[in-house]
Design a protein around this motif. Structure first.
Motif, PDB file in Angstrom:
ATOM      1  N   ARG A 197       0.862  -1.178   0.000  1.00 33.81           N
ATOM      2  CA  ARG A 197       0.000   0.000   0.000  1.00 33.81           C
ATOM      3  C   ARG A 197       0.900   1.230   0.000  1.00 33.81           C
ATOM      4  N   PRO A 198       1.453   1.558  -1.156  1.00 31.94           N
ATOM      5  CA  PRO A 198       2.378   2.698  -1.224  1.00 31.94           C
ATOM      6  C   PRO A 198       1.637   4.021  -1.096  1.00 31.94           C
ATOM      7  N   PRO A 199       2.369   5.078  -0.797  1.00 31.97           N
ATOM      8  CA  PRO A 199       1.715   6.394  -0.735  1.00 31.97           C
ATOM      9  C   PRO A 199       1.297   6.851  -2.134  1.00 31.97           C
ATOM     10  N   ASP A 200       0.206   7.619  -2.163  1.00 36.19           N
ATOM     11  CA  ASP A 200      -0.222   8.207  -3.436  1.00 36.19           C
ATOM     12  C   ASP A 200       0.868   9.126  -3.953  1.00 36.19           C
ATOM     13  N   PRO A 201       1.060   9.200  -5.252  1.00 36.43           N
ATOM     14  CA  PRO A 201       0.247   8.640  -6.320  1.00 36.43           C
ATOM     15  C   PRO A 201       0.760   7.303  -6.862  1.00 36.43           C
ATOM     16  N   LEU A 202       1.669   6.626  -6.162  1.00 38.13           N
ATOM     17  CA  LEU A 202       2.130   5.313  -6.626  1.00 38.13           C
ATOM     18  C   LEU A 202       0.978   4.317  -6.619  1.00 38.13           C
ATOM     19  N   SER A 203       0.842   3.537  -7.680  1.00 38.55           N
ATOM     20  CA  SER A 203      -0.182   2.498  -7.715  1.00 38.55           C
ATOM     21  C   SER A 203       0.255   1.319  -6.848  1.00 38.55           C
ATOM     22  N   ILE A 204      -0.695   0.492  -6.499  1.00 46.47           N
ATOM     23  CA  ILE A 204      -0.395  -0.718  -5.733  1.00 46.47           C
ATOM     24  C   ILE A 204       0.592  -1.587  -6.504  1.00 46.47           C
ATOM     25  N   ALA A 205       0.363  -1.762  -7.807  1.00 40.38           N
ATOM     26  CA  ALA A 205       1.249  -2.612  -8.612  1.00 40.38           C
ATOM     27  C   ALA A 205       2.662  -2.041  -8.685  1.00 40.38           C
ATOM     28  N   ALA A 206       2.790  -0.729  -8.888  1.00 35.24           N
ATOM     29  CA  ALA A 206       4.128  -0.118  -8.958  1.00 35.24           C
ATOM     30  C   ALA A 206       4.835  -0.249  -7.616  1.00 35.24           C
ATOM     31  N   GLY A 207       4.130   0.026  -6.525  1.00 36.15           N
ATOM     32  CA  GLY A 207       4.724  -0.117  -5.203  1.00 36.15           C
ATOM     33  C   GLY A 207       5.163  -1.542  -4.919  1.00 36.15           C
ATOM     34  N   THR A 208       4.337  -2.501  -5.319  1.00 37.76           N
ATOM     35  CA  THR A 208       4.671  -3.908  -5.098  1.00 37.76           C
ATOM     36  C   THR A 208       5.887  -4.314  -5.920  1.00 37.76           C
ATOM     37  N   LEU A 209       5.984  -3.818  -7.165  1.00 39.59           N
ATOM     38  CA  LEU A 209       7.186  -4.077  -7.971  1.00 39.59           C
ATOM     39  C   LEU A 209       8.427  -3.515  -7.282  1.00 39.59           C
ATOM     40  N   ILE A 269       9.077   1.525 -15.003  1.00 38.99           N
ATOM     41  CA  ILE A 269       7.748   1.179 -14.505  1.00 38.99           C
ATOM     42  C   ILE A 269       6.858   2.361 -14.868  1.00 38.99           C
ATOM     43  N   VAL A 270       6.002   2.144 -15.854  1.00 39.09           N
ATOM     44  CA  VAL A 270       5.188   3.214 -16.421  1.00 39.09           C
ATOM     45  C   VAL A 270       3.787   3.155 -15.815  1.00 39.09           C
ATOM     46  N   GLU A 271       3.437   4.186 -15.067  1.00 35.11           N
ATOM     47  CA  GLU A 271       2.108   4.278 -14.463  1.00 35.11           C
ATOM     48  C   GLU A 271       1.101   4.701 -15.541  1.00 35.11           C
ATOM     49  N   GLY A 318      18.757  -1.953 -24.930  1.00 36.60           N
ATOM     50  CA  GLY A 318      17.464  -1.305 -24.772  1.00 36.60           C
ATOM     51  C   GLY A 318      16.924  -1.454 -23.371  1.00 36.60           C
ATOM     52  N   CYS A 319      15.850  -0.753 -23.108  1.00 39.11           N
ATOM     53  CA  CYS A 319      15.181  -0.792 -21.810  1.00 39.11           C
ATOM     54  C   CYS A 319      14.074  -1.837 -21.826  1.00 39.11           C
ATOM     55  N   ASP A 320      13.709  -2.296 -20.634  1.00 39.74           N
ATOM     56  CA  ASP A 320      12.551  -3.160 -20.451  1.00 39.74           C
ATOM     57  C   ASP A 320      11.489  -2.340 -19.719  1.00 39.74           C
ATOM     58  N   PHE A 321      10.222  -2.766 -19.834  1.00 40.51           N
ATOM     59  CA  PHE A 321       9.119  -1.966 -19.294  1.00 40.51           C
ATOM     60  C   PHE A 321       8.117  -2.822 -18.542  1.00 40.51           C
ATOM     61  N   PHE A 322       7.643  -2.270 -17.428  1.00 39.38           N
ATOM     62  CA  PHE A 322       6.440  -2.748 -16.766  1.00 39.38           C
ATOM     63  C   PHE A 322       5.429  -1.617 -16.908  1.00 39.38           C
ATOM     64  N   PHE A 323       4.186  -1.953 -17.187  1.00 40.43           N
ATOM     65  CA  PHE A 323       3.093  -0.987 -17.227  1.00 40.43           C
ATOM     66  C   PHE A 323       2.167  -1.327 -16.070  1.00 40.43           C
ATOM     67  N   THR A 324       1.845  -0.340 -15.232  1.00 41.05           N
ATOM     68  CA  THR A 324       1.043  -0.584 -14.049  1.00 41.05           C
ATOM     69  C   THR A 324      -0.173   0.327 -14.022  1.00 41.05           C
ATOM     70  N   SER A 325      -1.239  -0.196 -13.445  1.00 39.15           N
ATOM     71  CA  SER A 325      -2.456   0.578 -13.233  1.00 39.15           C
ATOM     72  C   SER A 325      -3.206  -0.074 -12.081  1.00 39.15           C
ATOM     73  N   GLY A 326      -3.393   0.665 -11.000  1.00 35.03           N
ATOM     74  CA  GLY A 326      -4.045   0.073  -9.831  1.00 35.03           C
ATOM     75  C   GLY A 326      -3.272  -1.138  -9.351  1.00 35.03           C
TER      76      GLY A 326
END
Length: 191
Positions: free
Chosen positions: A42-54, A125-127, A167-175
């Motif tokens: 449960r990260p602080p806003d505005p980090l999403s749950i998925a981004a915080g967990t990553l 990590i792209v929100e 190159g870079c690798d990417f995670f896309f997160t939302s909620g």
């Protein structure tokens, strides 16, 4: 006594939650375009749950993190430092960068690895507002036939993929959802 925000929001059962989160992160990286649930923090806003967990799962005191734009808050910095020990860094030095696509800046800012060490690249990590299995067509390793994923900037991501094995690798997160796009994935737009 109320718990300070930077001390709360971490894993309640770290061994189990970190293992589940790591498995989900590796699964979406191995299966580009697949969307999975990813929670536990449960990260602080505005980090999403998925981004915080990553961040809790993949970062440690040896991992340099760049927080871009709106996620670069005192609360997010303190939370990340407390829970992972990860040092904060500028984009050019980051192992991981987190933020919305427009706030992350040019992909040319981030490390892409070297011929000898292609793994020494950044992971972004792209929100996102939402994740959709529609839009760009993905093919390559880990994809049977093709997959689809809405991507924020197809030309930039195609240029990144053209650098493979760099190159870079990417995670896309939302909620509490996550998808991934490794640099080895070929990207085209539906016609």
């Amino acid at each position: 006594m109320t718990e300070q925000p930077q001390y709360s929001g971490g894993f309640q059962n770290a061994p189990i939650q970190a293992a589940r989160a790591f498995r989900a992160a590796m699964t979406v990286m191995a299966r580009p375009g697949e969307i999975r649930e990813l929670n536990g923090s449960r990260p602080p806003d505005p980090l999403s749950i998925a981004a915080g967990t990553l961040l809790l799962t993949l970062c440690d005191p040896e991992t340099k993190v760049h927080l871009a734009g709106a996620v670069n808050t005192d609360a997010a910095r303190e939370w990340l430092t407390f829970h992972t020990g990860a040092p904060l860094a500028q984009a050019a030095d980051a192992d991981f960068a987190v933020g919305r696509w427009a706030e992350l800046g040019s992909l040319g800012t981030y490390r892409i690895g070297t011929a000898e060490y292609p793994d020494r690249s950044a992971t972004l990590i792209v929100e996102c507002d939402e994740l959709q299995q529609a839009g760009a067509e993905l093919s390559g390793p880990g994809i049977k036939g093709t997959a689809q994923l809405f991507l924020p900037d197809v030309p930039a991501l195609q240029a990144n993929a053209a650098l493979y094995p760099l190159g870079c690798d990417f995670f896309f997160t939302s909620g509490d959802r996550v998808a991934a796009l490794p640099r080895s994935t070929r990207i085209s737009m539906e016609t």
